[in-house]
Design a protein around this motif. Structure first.
Motif, PDB file in Angstrom:
ATOM      1  N   ALA A   1       0.851  -1.366  -0.062  1.00 21.23           N
ATOM      2  CA  ALA A   1       0.074  -0.111   0.130  1.00 21.23           C
ATOM      3  C   ALA A   1       1.140   1.603   0.258  1.00 21.23           C
ATOM      4  O   ALA A   1      -0.006   2.238  -0.726  1.00 21.23           O
ATOM      5  CB  ALA A   1      -1.072  -0.397   1.190  1.00 21.23           C
ATOM      6  N   LEU A   2       1.848   1.217   0.940  1.00 22.60           N
ATOM      7  CA  LEU A   2       2.908   2.612   0.525  1.00 22.60           C
ATOM      8  C   LEU A   2       3.384   2.609  -0.723  1.00 22.60           C
ATOM      9  O   LEU A   2       3.445   3.765  -1.203  1.00 22.60           O
ATOM     10  CB  LEU A   2       3.947   1.994   1.973  1.00 22.60           C
ATOM     11  CG  LEU A   2       5.145   3.012   2.048  1.00 22.60           C
ATOM     12  CD1 LEU A   2       3.915   4.160   2.478  1.00 22.60           C
ATOM     13  CD2 LEU A   2       6.096   2.639   2.891  1.00 22.60           C
ATOM     14  N   GLY A   3       4.027   1.640  -1.145  1.00 21.19           N
ATOM     15  CA  GLY A   3       4.373   1.414  -2.542  1.00 21.19           C
ATOM     16  C   GLY A   3       3.394   2.119  -3.363  1.00 21.19           C
ATOM     17  O   GLY A   3       3.879   3.317  -4.369  1.00 21.19           O
TER      18      GLY A   3
ATOM     19  N   ARG B   1       3.453   9.689   6.454  1.00 27.14           N
ATOM     20  CA  ARG B   1       4.574   9.755   7.238  1.00 27.14           C
ATOM     21  C   ARG B   1       5.840   9.876   6.513  1.00 27.14           C
ATOM     22  O   ARG B   1       6.844  10.404   5.939  1.00 27.14           O
ATOM     23  CB  ARG B   1       5.359   8.629   7.805  1.00 27.14           C
ATOM     24  CG  ARG B   1       6.973   8.710   8.997  1.00 27.14           C
ATOM     25  CD  ARG B   1       7.262   9.185  10.002  1.00 27.14           C
ATOM     26  NE  ARG B   1       8.248   8.987  10.323  1.00 27.14           N
ATOM     27  CZ  ARG B   1       8.687   8.498  10.285  1.00 27.14           C
ATOM     28  NH1 ARG B   1       8.803   6.654   9.926  1.00 27.14           N
ATOM     29  NH2 ARG B   1      10.470   8.554  10.378  1.00 27.14           N
ATOM     30  N   LEU B   2       5.678   8.689   5.238  1.00 28.50           N
ATOM     31  CA  LEU B   2       6.358   8.756   3.546  1.00 28.50           C
ATOM     32  C   LEU B   2       5.491  10.822   2.720  1.00 28.50           C
ATOM     33  O   LEU B   2       6.794  10.613   2.533  1.00 28.50           O
ATOM     34  CB  LEU B   2       5.447   8.357   2.493  1.00 28.50           C
ATOM     35  CG  LEU B   2       6.588   8.196   1.878  1.00 28.50           C
ATOM     36  CD1 LEU B   2       8.181   6.893   1.577  1.00 28.50           C
ATOM     37  CD2 LEU B   2       5.795   6.636   0.394  1.00 28.50           C
TER      38      LEU B   2
ATOM     39  N   GLY C   1       8.171  15.199   2.014  1.00 25.42           N
ATOM     40  CA  GLY C   1       7.703  17.144   1.754  1.00 25.42           C
ATOM     41  C   GLY C   1       9.230  18.059   1.743  1.00 25.42           C
ATOM     42  O   GLY C   1       9.958  19.139   1.564  1.00 25.42           O
ATOM     43  N   GLU C   2      10.427  17.494   2.595  1.00 25.70           N
ATOM     44  CA  GLU C   2      11.212  17.444   3.207  1.00 25.70           C
ATOM     45  C   GLU C   2      12.632  18.115   1.759  1.00 25.70           C
ATOM     46  O   GLU C   2      12.976  18.803   1.659  1.00 25.70           O
ATOM     47  CB  GLU C   2      12.136  16.846   4.113  1.00 25.70           C
ATOM     48  CG  GLU C   2      11.723  16.958   5.167  1.00 25.70           C
ATOM     49  CD  GLU C   2      12.431  16.462   6.095  1.00 25.70           C
ATOM     50  OE1 GLU C   2      12.950  15.664   6.464  1.00 25.70           O
ATOM     51  OE2 GLU C   2      11.586  15.682   7.647  1.00 25.70           O
ATOM     52  N   VAL C   3      12.452  17.162   0.697  1.00 28.59           N
ATOM     53  CA  VAL C   3      13.198  17.117   0.260  1.00 28.59           C
ATOM     54  C   VAL C   3      11.989  18.277  -1.640  1.00 28.59           C
ATOM     55  O   VAL C   3      13.219  18.196  -2.646  1.00 28.59           O
ATOM     56  CB  VAL C   3      14.141  15.413  -0.568  1.00 28.59           C
ATOM     57  CG1 VAL C   3      14.774  14.889   0.519  1.00 28.59           C
ATOM     58  CG2 VAL C   3      13.023  14.519  -0.912  1.00 28.59           C
TER      59      VAL C   3
ATOM     60  N   VAL D   1      11.711   2.445   4.264  1.00 25.61           N
ATOM     61  CA  VAL D   1      12.012   2.781   3.231  1.00 25.61           C
ATOM     62  C   VAL D   1      13.591   3.292   2.941  1.00 25.61           C
ATOM     63  O   VAL D   1      13.832   4.174   4.458  1.00 25.61           O
ATOM     64  CB  VAL D   1      11.327   4.010   2.825  1.00 25.61           C
ATOM     65  CG1 VAL D   1       9.746   3.604   2.862  1.00 25.61           C
ATOM     66  CG2 VAL D   1      11.489   5.385   3.813  1.00 25.61           C
ATOM     67  N   GLN D   2      14.425   4.066   2.490  1.00 24.62           N
ATOM     68  CA  GLN D   2      15.457   4.749   2.545  1.00 24.62           C
ATOM     69  C   GLN D   2      15.440   6.142   2.005  1.00 24.62           C
ATOM     70  O   GLN D   2      14.797   6.011   0.153  1.00 24.62           O
ATOM     71  CB  GLN D   2      16.334   3.871   1.840  1.00 24.62           C
ATOM     72  CG  GLN D   2      18.015   4.067   2.804  1.00 24.62           C
ATOM     73  CD  GLN D   2      18.691   2.782   1.676  1.00 24.62           C
ATOM     74  OE1 GLN D   2      19.243   2.927   0.809  1.00 24.62           O
ATOM     75  NE2 GLN D   2      19.351   2.754   2.947  1.00 24.62           N
ATOM     76  N   VAL D   3      15.460   6.860   1.594  1.00 27.47           N
ATOM     77  CA  VAL D   3      15.531   8.444   1.036  1.00 27.47           C
ATOM     78  C   VAL D   3      16.499   8.794   1.092  1.00 27.47           C
ATOM     79  O   VAL D   3      17.797   8.958   2.546  1.00 27.47           O
ATOM     80  CB  VAL D   3      14.658   9.414   1.969  1.00 27.47           C
ATOM     81  CG1 VAL D   3      15.009  10.570   1.391  1.00 27.47           C
ATOM     82  CG2 VAL D   3      13.227   9.090   2.626  1.00 27.47           C
TER      83      VAL D   3
END
Ligand code: FES
Length: 152
Positions: A89-91, A142-143, A148-150, A128-130
């Motif tokens: 679902a996140l994907g 949260r994703l 939103g930061e990038v 996840v990895q950002v």
């Protein structure tokens, strides 16, 4: 020219491995972000293979990106433990929000979305990895916050 030197260095350092091509390609992608068409003859030269052989491997495996990635790389774990707690679902959420599929980069070059199979953070999925930084228990909200930061 700088890139060619680096590619040659990476390949040369690993040419003694048994089955060196895949580890070399992974190392180049890790270091330089993607496997460029211009890297192929350099790798072929170091390993004494034909460029066609190297090209065949690069295009066969979906792991290898052949274009420059986005400024930010978002990797979503799709392995079992994360799947059990909502990684799919996140994907789907990430694909919708970014408008790209796994392995693709947004048209503005901001974000590359990648799938990965286990980030070693199984107890804290979805993981996840950002840009190389690991995050656990990532909900869609949260994703969005992380992105939103990038991607303002
Ligand atoms: Fe996702 Fe291991 S299964 S981090």
């Amino acid at each position: 020219a700088l890139r060619v030197g680096r590619v040659r260095e990476i390949a040369t350092a690993r040419r003694g491995l048994r089955g060196p091509l895949i580890p070399i390609l992974h190392a180049i992608q890790e270091d330089l972000g993607h496997i460029d068409q211009a890297d192929v003859p350099v790798i072929a030269d170091v390993l004494n293979l034909s460029a066609a052989e190297v090209h065949g491997v690069v295009t066969f495996y979906r792991d290898f990106r052949r274009e420059r990635g986005g400024r930010t790389t978002l990797r979503i774990c799709r392995a079992e433990a994360c799947q059990a707690v909502g990684a799919e679902a996140l994907g789907a959420h990430a694909r919708r929000r970014l408008g790209v599929d796994f392995g693709e980069t947004t048209s503005d070059g901001a974000v590359t979305l990648d799938e990965v199979f286990c980030l070693g953070n199984c107890a804290l999925g979805p993981a996840v990895q950002v840009d190389g930084r690991l995050h656990g228990r990532v909900s869609p909200a949260r994703l969005d916050a992380l992105l939103g930061e990038v991607v303002p």
